[in-house]
Design an enzyme around this catalytic site. Structure first.
Site, PDB file in Angstrom:
ATOM      1  N   TYR A   1      -2.512  71.552  15.902  1.00 26.46           N
ATOM      2  CA  TYR A   1      -3.990  71.705  15.264  1.00 26.46           C
ATOM      3  C   TYR A   1      -4.885  71.513  16.370  1.00 26.46           C
ATOM      4  CZ  TYR A   1      -8.231  71.356  12.097  1.00 26.46           C
ATOM      5  OH  TYR A   1      -9.313  71.762  11.465  1.00 26.46           O
TER       6      TYR A   1
ATOM      7  N   LEU B   1      -3.418  71.192   0.419  1.00 25.54           N
ATOM      8  CA  LEU B   1      -4.299  71.402  -0.352  1.00 25.54           C
ATOM      9  C   LEU B   1      -5.464  70.225  -0.459  1.00 25.54           C
ATOM     10  CD1 LEU B   1      -1.943  72.168  -3.302  1.00 25.54           C
ATOM     11  CD2 LEU B   1      -3.219  73.631  -2.011  1.00 25.54           C
TER      12      LEU B   1
ATOM     13  N   ASP C   1     -13.908  76.821  10.646  1.00 26.77           N
ATOM     14  CA  ASP C   1     -14.882  75.624  10.438  1.00 26.77           C
ATOM     15  C   ASP C   1     -15.180  75.144  11.735  1.00 26.77           C
ATOM     16  OD1 ASP C   1     -12.625  74.115  10.529  1.00 26.77           O
ATOM     17  OD2 ASP C   1     -12.979  73.022   8.593  1.00 26.77           O
TER      18      ASP C   1
ATOM     19  N   ASP D   1     -12.847  70.992   4.042  1.00 31.77           N
ATOM     20  CA  ASP D   1     -12.113  70.119   2.869  1.00 31.77           C
ATOM     21  C   ASP D   1     -13.126  69.288   2.186  1.00 31.77           C
ATOM     22  OD1 ASP D   1     -10.024  71.711   4.259  1.00 31.77           O
ATOM     23  OD2 ASP D   1      -9.352  70.064   4.867  1.00 31.77           O
TER      24      ASP D   1
ATOM     25  N   GLU E   1     -11.779  61.089   8.835  1.00 27.23           N
ATOM     26  CA  GLU E   1     -10.533  61.607   9.296  1.00 27.23           C
ATOM     27  C   GLU E   1     -10.269  61.780  11.016  1.00 27.23           C
ATOM     28  OE1 GLU E   1      -9.547  64.103   6.208  1.00 27.23           O
ATOM     29  OE2 GLU E   1      -8.087  65.455   7.425  1.00 27.23           O
TER      30      GLU E   1
ATOM     31  N   SER F   1      -6.115  64.814   1.430  1.00 27.92           N
ATOM     32  CA  SER F   1      -6.903  63.540   2.164  1.00 27.92           C
ATOM     33  C   SER F   1      -8.192  63.732   1.842  1.00 27.92           C
ATOM     34  CB  SER F   1      -6.566  63.821   3.615  1.00 27.92           C
ATOM     35  OG  SER F   1      -6.574  65.041   4.136  1.00 27.92           O
TER      36      SER F   1
HETATM   37  C1  GLA Z   1      -7.483  72.183   7.877  1.00 29.56           C
HETATM   38  C2  GLA Z   1      -8.651  71.328   8.450  1.00 29.56           C
HETATM   39  C3  GLA Z   1      -9.754  71.980   7.950  1.00 29.56           C
HETATM   40  C4  GLA Z   1      -9.654  73.448   8.366  1.00 29.56           C
HETATM   41  C5  GLA Z   1      -8.343  74.107   8.036  1.00 29.56           C
HETATM   42  C6  GLA Z   1      -8.100  75.474   8.786  1.00 29.56           C
HETATM   43  O1  GLA Z   1      -7.288  72.143   6.485  1.00 29.56           O
HETATM   44  O2  GLA Z   1      -8.732  69.914   7.552  1.00 29.56           O
HETATM   45  O3  GLA Z   1     -11.055  71.314   8.593  1.00 29.56           O
HETATM   46  O4  GLA Z   1      -9.923  73.518   9.951  1.00 29.56           O
HETATM   47  O5  GLA Z   1      -7.377  73.303   8.358  1.00 29.56           O
HETATM   48  O6  GLA Z   1      -8.963  76.410   8.003  1.00 29.56           O
END
Ligand code: GLA
Length: 393
Positions: free
Chosen positions: A228, A129, A42, A181, A169, A132
């Site tokens: 991340y 899942l 994303d 998400d 976020e 948030s």
């Molecule tokens: C988390 C992040 C998303 C995306 C995924 C990996 O869920 O919130 O934005 O980057 O990781 O695909």
């Protein structure tokens, strides 16, 4: 005749009334999500294929006119935040996801008010899942309606709400996530996955009627920690070496030759994951568009290839996820993969109808052999996006 409100809707009303000594003006709810495929693409402008799950967060809400936000969830006392005190890093803790949405909507120029909020949820937190996003989206939709912003009623407005949730976020909570998400939670549709183009945030709905098995490893999962953000930076550095704004601009054709321009071998592997993963999303969407003739073997193979790429090239898997995936496949799943950010959280398995029990048993056995606690499992179908709950008896 209307159906009675769901248990969690009634529980949100009861918690609200017990806390604030008056009934809420309404209850809004939003789902968690699983991503079928297209992980860590994303924020690289690529394609992903998430769907909303039936598990939801419910927010019972009443407007306040003193620019204060009061919020309670089952396990906590009431958190109180002044709208004027919200900003990057403030407040901290879970209330930031709620407060951040108010802040982001105000930053976007909307006239909003404070609110009393009571929350209930069956989206497991820390399970990858998107609890948030479910929280942000339920609150965003409530503010939208109570303050008359007029955004929740159509897809263009929901995109704007999703952007505000993502900003909450990114900027208030401080987690540098992409927008997948929030899009899944606000724009999900029952019986469908969203083919989401993260460059434009355009969605094409793809039918997805299959049942999916979620395996929550119960291993630690936190996106605010450095891993991340490090992956994001490695992707950005690879894109710079390749002279493109986003890795989604890189073609799959001749990829190994193209990637020679990425000097750091780690960044090169990260880029290889992203570009090949976008290819797998395209193939998966094609498979799903075959309607009644969906080739589950082909889709399963794509899931598993995605997992291998996330494990080896992107290095965001962990032992608990790998064992869940391997055991699910050994027990007869068409394919399986980690879903979400990784480093723990959940895996999904595509299972032949009627075979879920055997797959669950196989995964439990494998966990027992490792001496790990029993994973939680859920069988889900693609659920509806965020909406207002029916509260009439
Ligand atoms: C988390 C992040 C998303 C995306 C995924 C990996 O869920 O919130 O934005 O980057 O990781 O695909």
């Amino acid at each position: 005749m209307s159906t009675p409100p769901s248990e969690l809707t009634s529980a949100a009303v009861a918690l609200f009334t017990a806390t604030y000594a008056a009934p809420p003006e309404g209850v809004w709810s939003a789902p968690g999500r699983v991503n079928l495929i297209g992980e860590h693409v994303d924020y690289n402008g690529g394609l992903c294929l998430p769907m909303a799950i039936p598990q939801r967060t419910h927010a019972a809400v009443r407007r306040r006119d003193d620019r204060m936000v009061h919020v309670i969830s089952g396990e906590s006392g009431v958190e109180r935040v002044a709208l004027d005190d919200i900003g990057p890093g403030s407040p901290s803790g879970w209330a930031a996801y709620v407060a951040g949405v108010f802040w982001a909507l105000e930053q976007a120029g909307h006239v909003i008010a404070g609110a009393d909020i009571a929350l209930t949820s069956d989206v497991p937190s820390g399970a990858g899942l998107s609890s948030s996003a479910a929280l942000e989206a339920s609150v965003a939709l409530a503010i939208d309606e109570l303050c008359g912003l007029g955004l929740g009623g159509d897809d263009a407005g929901r995109r704007e709400l999703a952007t505000a949730c993502q900003r909450a976020e990114n900027e208030v909570v401080g987690a540098p996530t992409g927008g997948m998400d929030q899009a899944a939670s606000l724009r999900g549709r029952a019986g469908h996955a969203l083919e989401l183009d993260c460059r434009t945030m355009d969605v094409a709905y793809v039918p997805f009627e299959q049942e999916l098995l979620i395996i929550d490893t119960r291993a630690h999962h936190a996106l605010v920690d450095g891993q991340y953000a490090a992956r994001r930076e490695q992707c950005e550095s690879a894109a710079r070496d390749l002279g493109v704004p986003l890795l989604a601009d890189v073609s799959l054709d001749g990829l190994s030759h193209t990637l020679e321009a990425v000097t750091d071998p780690v960044a090169r592997r990260r880029a290889r994951h992203v570009v090949t993963e976008i290819g797998r999303v395209k193939e998966s969407a094609q498979v799903l568009r075959q309607g009644d003739r969906v080739d589950l073997d082909a889709l399963g193979a794509l899931f598993t290839a995605s997992h291998v790429s996330l494990r080896d090239d992107f290095e965001v898997s962990c032992a608990e996820l790998d064992v869940a995936v391997e055991a699910a496949i050994a027990a007869g799943a068409f394919g399986a993969r980690m879903t979400g950010g990784g480093f723990g959280g959940s895996a999904i398995a595509l299972v032949r109808p009627g075979r879920s029990g055997a797959v669950v048993a196989g995964v439990r056995r494998a966990y027992q052999q490792q001496g790990w606690k029993r994973p939680r499992t859920f069988r889900v179908k693609a659920g509806a996006g965020a909406g207002r709950d029916d509260t009439s008896e």
